[in-house]
Design a protein around this motif. Structure first.
Motif, PDB file in Angstrom:
ATOM      1  N   ALA A  78       0.846  -1.203   0.000  1.00 28.29           N
ATOM      2  CA  ALA A  78       0.000   0.000   0.000  1.00 28.29           C
ATOM      3  C   ALA A  78       0.878   1.248   0.000  1.00 28.29           C
ATOM      4  N   LEU A  79       1.903   1.244   0.849  1.00 27.69           N
ATOM      5  CA  LEU A  79       2.774   2.421   0.940  1.00 27.69           C
ATOM      6  C   LEU A  79       3.504   2.659  -0.377  1.00 27.69           C
ATOM      7  N   GLN A  80       4.004   1.567  -0.953  1.00 24.30           N
ATOM      8  CA  GLN A  80       4.733   1.690  -2.223  1.00 24.30           C
ATOM      9  C   GLN A  80       3.857   2.279  -3.330  1.00 24.30           C
ATOM     10  N   ARG A  81       2.679   1.669  -3.492  1.00 20.74           N
ATOM     11  CA  ARG A  81       1.807   2.132  -4.577  1.00 20.74           C
ATOM     12  C   ARG A  81       1.294   3.541  -4.313  1.00 20.74           C
ATOM     13  N   ALA A  82       1.016   3.841  -3.045  1.00 21.27           N
ATOM     14  CA  ALA A  82       0.509   5.175  -2.714  1.00 21.27           C
ATOM     15  C   ALA A  82       1.577   6.227  -3.003  1.00 21.27           C
ATOM     16  N   ARG A  83       2.825   5.930  -2.696  1.00 20.00           N
ATOM     17  CA  ARG A  83       3.899   6.899  -2.963  1.00 20.00           C
ATOM     18  C   ARG A  83       4.072   7.130  -4.458  1.00 20.00           C
ATOM     19  N   ALA A  84       3.911   6.052  -5.233  1.00 17.46           N
ATOM     20  CA  ALA A  84       4.119   6.167  -6.679  1.00 17.46           C
ATOM     21  C   ALA A  84       2.910   6.767  -7.398  1.00 17.46           C
ATOM     22  N   ALA A  85       1.761   6.827  -6.733  1.00 14.27           N
ATOM     23  CA  ALA A  85       0.546   7.311  -7.402  1.00 14.27           C
ATOM     24  C   ALA A  85       0.659   8.796  -7.729  1.00 14.27           C
ATOM     25  N   ASP A  86      -0.178   9.260  -8.665  1.00 10.76           N
ATOM     26  CA  ASP A  86      -0.167  10.666  -9.046  1.00 10.76           C
ATOM     27  C   ASP A  86      -0.826  11.524  -7.971  1.00 10.76           C
ATOM     28  N   LEU A  87      -1.747  10.926  -7.250  1.00  7.53           N
ATOM     29  CA  LEU A  87      -2.473  11.664  -6.222  1.00  7.53           C
ATOM     30  C   LEU A  87      -2.962  10.678  -5.171  1.00  7.53           C
ATOM     31  N   ARG A  88      -2.927  11.093  -3.916  1.00 11.41           N
ATOM     32  CA  ARG A  88      -3.418  10.250  -2.823  1.00 11.41           C
ATOM     33  C   ARG A  88      -4.685  10.858  -2.244  1.00 11.41           C
ATOM     34  N   LEU A  89      -5.668  10.009  -2.055  1.00 10.50           N
ATOM     35  CA  LEU A  89      -6.906  10.436  -1.425  1.00 10.50           C
ATOM     36  C   LEU A  89      -6.890   9.869  -0.008  1.00 10.50           C
ATOM     37  N   PHE A  90      -6.622  10.745   0.965  1.00  7.88           N
ATOM     38  CA  PHE A  90      -6.573  10.305   2.367  1.00  7.88           C
ATOM     39  C   PHE A  90      -7.991  10.263   2.907  1.00  7.88           C
ATOM     40  N   LEU A  91      -8.404   9.092   3.346  1.00  9.32           N
ATOM     41  CA  LEU A  91      -9.743   8.948   3.916  1.00  9.32           C
ATOM     42  C   LEU A  91      -9.576   8.817   5.426  1.00  9.32           C
ATOM     43  N   LEU A  92     -10.020   9.839   6.146  1.00 11.06           N
ATOM     44  CA  LEU A  92      -9.807   9.856   7.593  1.00 11.06           C
ATOM     45  C   LEU A  92     -11.016   9.288   8.331  1.00 11.06           C
ATOM     46  N   ASP A  93     -10.712   8.555   9.382  1.00  9.69           N
ATOM     47  CA  ASP A  93     -11.736   8.048  10.289  1.00  9.69           C
ATOM     48  C   ASP A  93     -11.290   8.559  11.649  1.00  9.69           C
ATOM     49  N   GLY A  94     -11.763   9.749  12.038  1.00 13.88           N
ATOM     50  CA  GLY A  94     -11.161  10.437  13.171  1.00 13.88           C
ATOM     51  C   GLY A  94     -10.112  11.396  12.651  1.00 13.88           C
ATOM     52  N   ASP A  95      -9.148  11.744  13.486  1.00 15.74           N
ATOM     53  CA  ASP A  95      -8.230  12.822  13.134  1.00 15.74           C
ATOM     54  C   ASP A  95      -6.867  12.370  12.644  1.00 15.74           C
ATOM     55  N   ASP A  96      -6.423  11.200  13.107  1.00 15.45           N
ATOM     56  CA  ASP A  96      -5.010  10.899  12.884  1.00 15.45           C
ATOM     57  C   ASP A  96      -4.733  10.376  11.483  1.00 15.45           C
ATOM     58  N   LEU A  97      -3.693  10.953  10.890  1.00  8.41           N
ATOM     59  CA  LEU A  97      -3.253  10.532   9.571  1.00  8.41           C
ATOM     60  C   LEU A  97      -2.610   9.153   9.669  1.00  8.41           C
ATOM     61  N   PRO A  98      -2.708   8.352   8.619  1.00  8.32           N
ATOM     62  CA  PRO A  98      -2.016   7.075   8.603  1.00  8.32           C
ATOM     63  C   PRO A  98      -0.509   7.294   8.444  1.00  8.32           C
ATOM     64  N   LEU A  99       0.233   6.219   8.256  1.00  5.48           N
ATOM     65  CA  LEU A  99       1.705   6.282   8.240  1.00  5.48           C
ATOM     66  C   LEU A  99       2.271   6.961   6.998  1.00  5.48           C
ATOM     67  N   LEU A 100       1.643   8.014   6.555  1.00  8.47           N
ATOM     68  CA  LEU A 100       2.043   8.623   5.295  1.00  8.47           C
ATOM     69  C   LEU A 100       1.713  10.108   5.399  1.00  8.47           C
ATOM     70  N   VAL A 101       2.566  10.946   4.827  1.00  7.31           N
ATOM     71  CA  VAL A 101       2.331  12.379   4.904  1.00  7.31           C
ATOM     72  C   VAL A 101       1.725  12.868   3.592  1.00  7.31           C
ATOM     73  N   PRO A 102       0.608  13.592   3.632  1.00 11.57           N
ATOM     74  CA  PRO A 102       0.013  14.089   2.384  1.00 11.57           C
ATOM     75  C   PRO A 102       0.927  15.083   1.683  1.00 11.57           C
ATOM     76  N   GLN A 103       0.974  15.002   0.356  1.00  7.26           N
ATOM     77  CA  GLN A 103       1.678  15.988  -0.459  1.00  7.26           C
ATOM     78  C   GLN A 103       0.731  17.167  -0.666  1.00  7.26           C
ATOM     79  N   PRO A 104       1.284  18.311  -1.092  1.00  9.43           N
ATOM     80  CA  PRO A 104       0.432  19.507  -1.232  1.00  9.43           C
ATOM     81  C   PRO A 104      -0.811  19.272  -2.103  1.00  9.43           C
ATOM     82  N   ASP A 105      -0.684  18.478  -3.160  1.00 11.89           N
ATOM     83  CA  ASP A 105      -1.824  18.288  -4.070  1.00 11.89           C
ATOM     84  C   ASP A 105      -2.767  17.174  -3.646  1.00 11.89           C
ATOM     85  N   ASP A 106      -2.426  16.438  -2.593  1.00 10.56           N
ATOM     86  CA  ASP A 106      -3.269  15.314  -2.183  1.00 10.56           C
ATOM     87  C   ASP A 106      -4.597  15.807  -1.606  1.00 10.56           C
ATOM     88  N   LEU A 107      -5.575  14.907  -1.644  1.00  8.25           N
ATOM     89  CA  LEU A 107      -6.891  15.236  -1.082  1.00  8.25           C
ATOM     90  C   LEU A 107      -7.009  14.588   0.288  1.00  8.25           C
TER      91      LEU A 107
END
Ligand SMILES: Nc1nc2c(c(=O)[nH]1)N(C=O)[C@@H](CNc1ccc(C(=O)N[C@@H](CCC(=O)O)C(=O)O)cc1)CN2
Ligand SMILES: Nc1nc2c(ncn2[C@@H]2O[C@H](COP(=O)(O)OP(=O)(O)OP(=O)(O)O)[C@@H](O)[C@H]2O)c(=O)[nH]1
Length: 427
Positions: free
Chosen positions: A285-314
């Motif tokens: 998941a981490l590998q493919r998410a890093r290589a993707a053109d855009l990441r869509l972070f779906l939050l359940d509560g406040d804490d981000l998963p083990l990945l930092v959103p890039q400026p263009d991510d949703l």
């Protein structure tokens, strides 16, 4: 030159199927089945028969050499689209002496050999046949229509002017003190260099349009990623369950978002885990998410998963039906917020796609970069003074050659085999 034939329309049952022929015996072979031929470029209804067997009632269309897709004598049989009808007609054609079934891309290869299409147009045609979305269709058509050739022609004209200025000075250097043409040549080259840099800058957007954007849905386990993917896809592509850690492999769904091709990825929920299989899923998941053109972070509560959103991510709040969210929120379960999410996603991807041009692939990047290197080298020689002008002229020739290879005018045999083998038969 052998006369080739193949079904040009898609395989499988259809209302009408098109069988095309190209080569010196195309007309003669059709005449053997259809009798008298209609005037070139006019369709005529004919009974096709072979060896006393009535094959079909078909439309026959002939194209004269020099005024056809391939440049050769061509003919088309538009027959009823039953697989049995097509088979019967193909067999009757195969029985004609001098005729053989075409290889994949062979009609297009002949079109190129006869100067009807350049290499970039062949690539455009391949992309057009693959096109599934509006953006892919428009981009491919611009390339098929000769967009690359137009740019190359413009640059070539400028390089020829620059070369002519240099040649004049090189040839007369001994007789009189020539005027210094370096500034004029240099500024001609600078204009081309600007264009090349602009076109190289567009390639990554064009590639995304052509191949599709990758959007990875990421989040903690149970955030509702698979449910959201299914809602976006409009079908049950991924398994959903109340068990955290359900998704392990990456699930891919192809979509059309506002005319853009998008591959949506559902990934394993991101968390530290002792479970060996789940841990592999998280790593993927981490590998493919890093290589993707855009990441869509779906939050359940406040804490981000083990990945930092890039400026263009949703970053989107999930399970909107359960809790009030700030900013974008969505519920895959009820569909609330889905339209807004799609609109936002489409906007971000469209912004990136708007940078696309007619240079659409790695091969184009390589040709442009060779030209850039040659022009950089030419500028260096110009700056070094009068006695280096001959070297500058050499670099100009190399630049021109690199640009022409975009159109396939130089050393392309190996490339051609690769490109044409990716075509379907009948094209
Ligand atoms: N039935 C049919 N439909 C088709 C094709 C085809 O081959 N057959 N095409 C094939 O992929 C596309 C159309 N492309 C074509 C491109 C050039 C010529 C052609 O005959 N060109 C000549 C004459 C031009 C003119 O009369 O203006 C030429 O370029 O000299 C024909 C079709 C899409 N539709
Ligand atoms: N109320 C509500 N429940 C949801 C929503 N989306 C998902 N769920 C529920 O949350 C649970 C997990 O959903 P999934 O879609 O499997 O979550 P996931 O993020 O793919 O989970 P993992 O595969 O474990 O990473 C299921 O019981 C869903 O029915 C939603 O929008 N609202």
């Amino acid at each position: 030159m052998a006369t080739i034939f193949a079904q040009a329309s898609g395989r499988g049952k259809a209302g009408v199927a098109v069988i095309r022929l190209s080569g010196p015996q195309a007309w003669e072979a059709v005449s053997a089945l259809a009798g008298r031929l209609p005037a070139p470029r006019q369709a005529g209804l004919r009974r096709l028969s072979f060896a006393g067997d009535y094959l079909d009632e078909a439309l026959v269309l002939c194209f004269e050499k020099g005024a056809s897709f391939t440049g050769e004598d061509c003919a088309e049989l538009q027959v009823h689209g039953a697989t049995a009808t097509v088979q019967a007609v193909l067999q009757a054609l195969a029985a004609q002496p001098g005729l053989r079934l075409a290889e994949p891309g062979e009609f297009t290869r002949r079109a190129m050999e006869n100067g009807r299409l350049d290499l970039s147009q062949v690539e455009g045609l391949a992309d057009l046949i693959e096109a599934e979305t509006e953006a892919q269709r428009k981009q491919a058509l611009a390339v098929l229509s000769g967009g690359v050739g137009q740019l190359v022609e413009r640059w070539r004209t400028q390089l020829i002017r620059a070369a002519a200025l240099l040649e004049a000075v090189i040839d007369f250097a001994d007789e009189e003190v020539p005027e210094d043409v370096s500034p004029e040549v240099s500024s001609l080259l600078a204009a081309v260099q600007g264009d090349l840099a602009r076109e190289v800058g567009r390639i990554s957007a064009s590639e995304r349009v052509r191949e599709g954007f990758e959007v990875a849905i990421v989040g903690r386990p149970n955030a509702g990623k698979s449910t959201l993917l299914n809602a976006l896809a409009g079908r049950e592509a991924a398994i959903t369950s109340e068990v955290a850690g359900t998704t392990r492999d990456v699930i891919e769904v192809r979509m059309d978002l506002g005319g853009l091709a998008v591959t949506l990825l559902d990934t394993a929920g991101l968390r530290e885990t002792e479970d060996k299989v789940e841990a592999i899923g998280v790593e993927r998941a981490l590998q493919r998410a890093r290589a993707a053109d855009l990441r869509l972070f779906l939050l359940d509560g406040d804490d981000l998963p083990l990945l930092v959103p890039q400026p263009d991510d949703l970053v989107v709040q999930g399970k909107a039906d359960l809790a009030e969210g700030q900013g974008l929120s969505v519920s895959g379960k009820t569909g609330a917020g889905l339209d807004r999410l799609v609109a936002e996603l489409t906007k971000r991807l469209s912004d990136r796609a708007s940078g696309a041009g007619v240079m659409t692939r790695e091969r184009h990047r390589a040709c442009l970069q060779r030209a850039q290197n040659a022009l950089d080298a030419a500028q260096v020689e110009l700056a070094l003074g009068q006695e280096r002008l001959e070297l500058a002229a050499d670099h100009l020739r190399n630049a021109a050659r690199a640009l022409e290879s975009l159109l396939g005018r130089v050393d392309v045999e190996a490339l051609l085999d690769e490109i044409f083998s990716s075509f379907c038969i009948g094209k």
